[in-house]
Structure formats: structure tokens, C-alpha cells
Scaffold this active site. Structure first.
Site, short mmCIF file in Angstrom:
data_model
loop_
_atom_site.label_atom_id
_atom_site.label_comp_id
_atom_site.label_asym_id
_atom_site.label_seq_id
_atom_site.Cartn_x
_atom_site.Cartn_y
_atom_site.Cartn_z
N ARG A 141 84.71 39.45 55.95
CA ARG A 141 83.53 40.34 55.99
C ARG A 141 83.94 41.81 56.01
NH1 ARG A 141 78.73 41.81 60.08
NH2 ARG A 141 77.16 42.19 58.48
N TRP A 150 75.75 29.10 58.51
CA TRP A 150 75.08 28.64 57.27
C TRP A 150 75.46 27.21 56.93
CZ3 TRP A 150 77.31 33.51 57.84
CH2 TRP A 150 76.49 34.62 57.67
N HIS A 178 82.64 44.88 53.70
CA HIS A 178 81.97 46.09 54.21
C HIS A 178 82.76 47.37 53.94
CE1 HIS A 178 78.47 44.76 56.97
NE2 HIS A 178 78.47 44.12 55.83
N HIS A 185 78.80 33.39 52.35
CA HIS A 185 78.15 32.90 53.57
C HIS A 185 78.32 31.40 53.76
CE1 HIS A 185 75.34 36.68 53.93
NE2 HIS A 185 76.57 36.91 54.35
ZN1 ZEM Z 1 77.38 38.90 54.87
N1 ZEM Z 1 76.45 39.02 56.71
N2 ZEM Z 1 75.84 39.88 54.01
N3 ZEM Z 1 78.40 38.92 53.14
N4 ZEM Z 1 78.96 38.00 55.80
C1 ZEM Z 1 76.88 38.46 57.89
C2 ZEM Z 1 78.03 37.67 58.06
C3 ZEM Z 1 78.98 37.48 57.09
C4 ZEM Z 1 74.69 40.34 54.62
C5 ZEM Z 1 74.46 40.41 56.03
O1 ZEM Z 1 73.46 41.17 56.49
C6 ZEM Z 1 75.28 39.70 56.96
C7 ZEM Z 1 77.96 39.39 51.94
C8 ZEM Z 1 76.66 39.81 51.68
C9 ZEM Z 1 75.71 40.06 52.67
C10 ZEM Z 1 80.13 37.62 55.19
C11 ZEM Z 1 80.54 37.96 53.90
C12 ZEM Z 1 79.73 38.57 52.96
C13 ZEM Z 1 75.98 38.79 58.93
C14 ZEM Z 1 76.12 38.36 60.39
C15 ZEM Z 1 74.98 39.56 58.37
C16 ZEM Z 1 73.80 40.14 59.14
C17 ZEM Z 1 77.03 39.31 61.17
C18 ZEM Z 1 77.14 38.90 62.62
O2 ZEM Z 1 76.10 38.69 63.24
O3 ZEM Z 1 78.28 38.82 63.12
C19 ZEM Z 1 73.77 40.80 53.61
C20 ZEM Z 1 72.38 41.36 53.85
C21 ZEM Z 1 74.40 40.62 52.40
C22 ZEM Z 1 73.91 40.91 51.03
C23 ZEM Z 1 72.65 40.98 50.68
C24 ZEM Z 1 79.03 39.38 50.97
C25 ZEM Z 1 78.90 39.87 49.53
C26 ZEM Z 1 80.14 38.88 51.62
C27 ZEM Z 1 81.54 38.66 51.12
C28 ZEM Z 1 81.91 38.66 49.85
C29 ZEM Z 1 80.90 36.79 56.09
C30 ZEM Z 1 82.23 36.12 55.77
C31 ZEM Z 1 80.18 36.70 57.28
C32 ZEM Z 1 80.55 35.94 58.55
C33 ZEM Z 1 81.23 36.85 59.54
C34 ZEM Z 1 81.60 36.18 60.83
O4 ZEM Z 1 81.97 36.93 61.76
O5 ZEM Z 1 81.57 34.95 60.95
#
Ligand code: ZEM
Length: 293
Positions: free
Chosen positions: A48, A191, A52, A175
């Protein structure tokens, strides 16, 4: 001033084998510290961070993005959208100490590539040469997406990068790993079942689970299933929009197609806005497993 020019410059004298050493150090640390987040490990959060640190990019003026490694400055680290990612940067800091020649942008993106491959995801051809930029180049907060939105927002958000519908659906399939944490984002839960194995389960679950819409204790909207899985509104939007749905169905049926499309979109994400000299080799790293065979 015109758009910033970000020309990659491989760290002096460094060869692919030097970057493989960094890969190995990160991969071993992921293996060793496997009790993080109730046994999920650091793979998802490090993945993640790579997204970011790249997701601040704006193609309009070539500001933000992975090149300058500006995530380590307080303004970006304290962006509310980055809540929880301090766990990833804290995890990577000893790697930065061990390999002080490596730029932050290379560290964060190589971290994501390592996490993905060690979670059995696709091989990601990666190029070095991001150069640390001064604090003044840190992008303002507010460039990362807000999950409380639908398909129109998602489509428009990813236009800033030039990503099309197919690339957007492929990227959000990340996700399949990790989970949402109430204290970070106001959402709660994973998920899918295999939180540290990269698969196409995000799409399979999106299509096949029975979803109920609820409001979390932090006032966020999420969809829950009886199997204990969740979707955020931006995830759910991929099922509600007919053009997104086409790709959701494709990736649910065909994990190889997902891996191929994810790889291409993710490489683009990590390289947005960077000009690599023609002779910069793309490196395909060996996983720890492959090196032990
Ligand atoms: Zn995420 N993501 N993401 N994401 N994401 C979360 C967690 C993780 C969005 C988003 O708001 C959030 C992409 C796209 C988008 C990962 C990878 C990728 C979380 C939860 C949120 C809120 C965070 C928490 O509570 O700790 C939104 C709105 C997205 C697009 C519309 C893309 C693109 C990614 C990678 C290529 C990953 C791996 C996680 C899990 C993190 C963890 O700590 O387990």
C-alpha cells in the site's frame, strides 16, 4: 515554470545484483516479522505504501509521484489518507540504514515489488533511479482517493494518471490482500480469506458474496458478507458500473489475465512522470523461494 522534469539516475555504480540484495533484505524481514497485524505480516501495508507514494502524482504538472520519495517528510506522512502507513515506513527504515545509497523513491517502490512477489503475485519488472527531492517538493494533502464514493468519482480520479477503466479495475484488485482497520480509515475487515497471498479473490468475492450495506462506528459506509469479508463504496462501484463490471468478471474467471494486467498497470503507476535513460535495465527479481531451490 513548466512541468517538473524527473530524470532517473541509477545510484552510482549500482548493478541489478545490488538491488537484488535490497530485495532479499526486505523479503527476509517480511518473513521474519510475520506476526504483524495478527499474523498477516507486512506484505499488504508495504504494498500500500508503494501505491500511496506514487498515487500523489499529477500528470498536469508532473508534481508528486514516486520519484522524489517525499512520503518521508511529515506533511505527506501525516496526510490523513496515509494513516497506518507509518507501520510500513518504520518497517523499511532499517533497510534504508543498511543501504544508505538507495533513494527513498526506490526504497518505497522496490518495497512494494518485493511485497507483491513474496505474496506470490506477478513478477514486476522494476527500474531504479528515483532521486530524493527536497521537502519543498512534498505534494499537498488531498491527492489520494476517498473510498466513500462511486464509479464516476473513481473514473475521474484515475484520469489524473491517464489510467483507463481496465487499468483501474486491475489496480484495485490489490485489495485481495490485507485489510481495512477501524483506527486508520474508519472501515473494518478484510476483502478475502488469504490476506497475504496475492490472488484474484477480490473479484470473485465482489461477484459471489451476499453483501449487506452497513454504517461503521466511524460513520463510513461499507458492505459486509456473512463470510466476514467487506467492500468499501469505491470497491463496490466496480460491480455497479457496467464497463467496470466487464473487467471484474474477466479477472474473476481468469487469474492469469488479472496478473498480466495488474503487472502492466502497477509498473506504470510506479514509473509515472519519470524519464528513464534508455539504457536503464528493467530488473526482474528472484523471490526468496526461487533462490533456495
Ligand atoms: Zn487501497 N485502501 N485504495 N489500494 N489498499 C486500503 C487498504 C489497502 C483505497 C482505499 O481508500 C483504501 C488501491 C486503491 C485504493 C491497498 C492497495 C491498493 C484502505 C484501508 C483504504 C481506506 C486502510 C486501513 O484501514 O489500514 C481507494 C479509495 C482506492 C482507489 C479507489 C490500489 C491501486 C492499491 C495497490 C495497487 C492494500 C494492499 C491495502 C491493505 C493495507 C493493509 O494494511 O492491510
Amino acid at each position: 515554470a513548466g512541468p517538473a522534469l524527473h530524470v532517473a539516475h541509477t545510484e552510482d555504480g549500482k548493478k541489478p545484483e545490488d538491488f537484488q540484495k535490497v530485495y532479499n533484505a526486505i523479503a527476509k524481514k517480511i518473513r521474519e516479522e510475520d506476526d504483524y497485524d495478527d499474523g498477516v505480516g507486512y506484505g499488504p501495508v508495504v504494498l500500500r505504501l508503494s501505491w500511496h507514494c506514487s498515487g500523489t502524482w499529477d500528470k498536469k504538472d508532473n508534481s508528486g509521484g514516486s520519484f522524489g520519495g517525499t512520503y518521508h517528510y511529515p506533511k505527506e506522512m501525516n496526510d490523513p489518507a496515509n494513516a497506518g502507513l507509518q507501520n510500513a515506513s518504520r518497517f523499511l527504515e532499517p533497510i534504508h540504514k543498511e543501504f544508505p545509497w538507495l533513494s527513498y523513491g526506490d526504497l518505497y517502490t522496490l518495497g512494494g515489488v518485493t511485497a507483491l512477489q513474496e505474496m506470490q503475485g506477478p513478477k514486476i519488472p522494476w527500474r531504479p533511479g528515483r532521486v530524493d527531492l527536497p521537502e519543498a517538493d512534498t505534494p499537498d494533502n488531498g491527492r489520494l482517493p476517498d473510498a466513500e464514493n462511486g464509479a464516476d468519482y473513481v473514473r475521474n480520479f484515475f484520469k489524473r494518471f491517464g489510467f483507463n477503466d481496465q487499468e483501474v479495475v486491475a489496480l484495485i484488485g490489490a485489495h485481495s490482500v490485507g485489510e481495512t482497520h477501524m483506527e486508520n480509515s474508519g472501515y473494518n475487515g478484510p476483502w478475502g480469506a488469504a490476506e497475504n497471498v496475492f490472488t484474484n479473490q477480490f473479484y470473485v468475492n465482489l461477484l459471489n458474496e451476499k453483501w449487506t450495506r452497513i454504517t461503521t462506528e466511524k460513520g463510513k459506509t461499507q458492505y459486509n458478507s456473512p463470510d466476514g469479508f467487506m467492500m468499501m463504496p469505491t470497491d463496490f462501484a466496480l460491480k455497479e458500473d457496467s464497463n467496470y463490471l466487464k473487467y471484474v468478471k474477466k479477472y474473476a474467471e481468469d487469474q492469469d489475465a488479472f496478473f498480466e494486467d495488474f503487472k502492466n498497470a502497477y509498473v506504470k503507476l510506479l514509473e509515472n512522470g519519470i524519464e528513464f535513460p534508455k539504457d536503464t535495465p528493467r530488473i526482474i527479481f528472484k523471490t526468496l523461494d526461487e533462490q533456495e531451490d
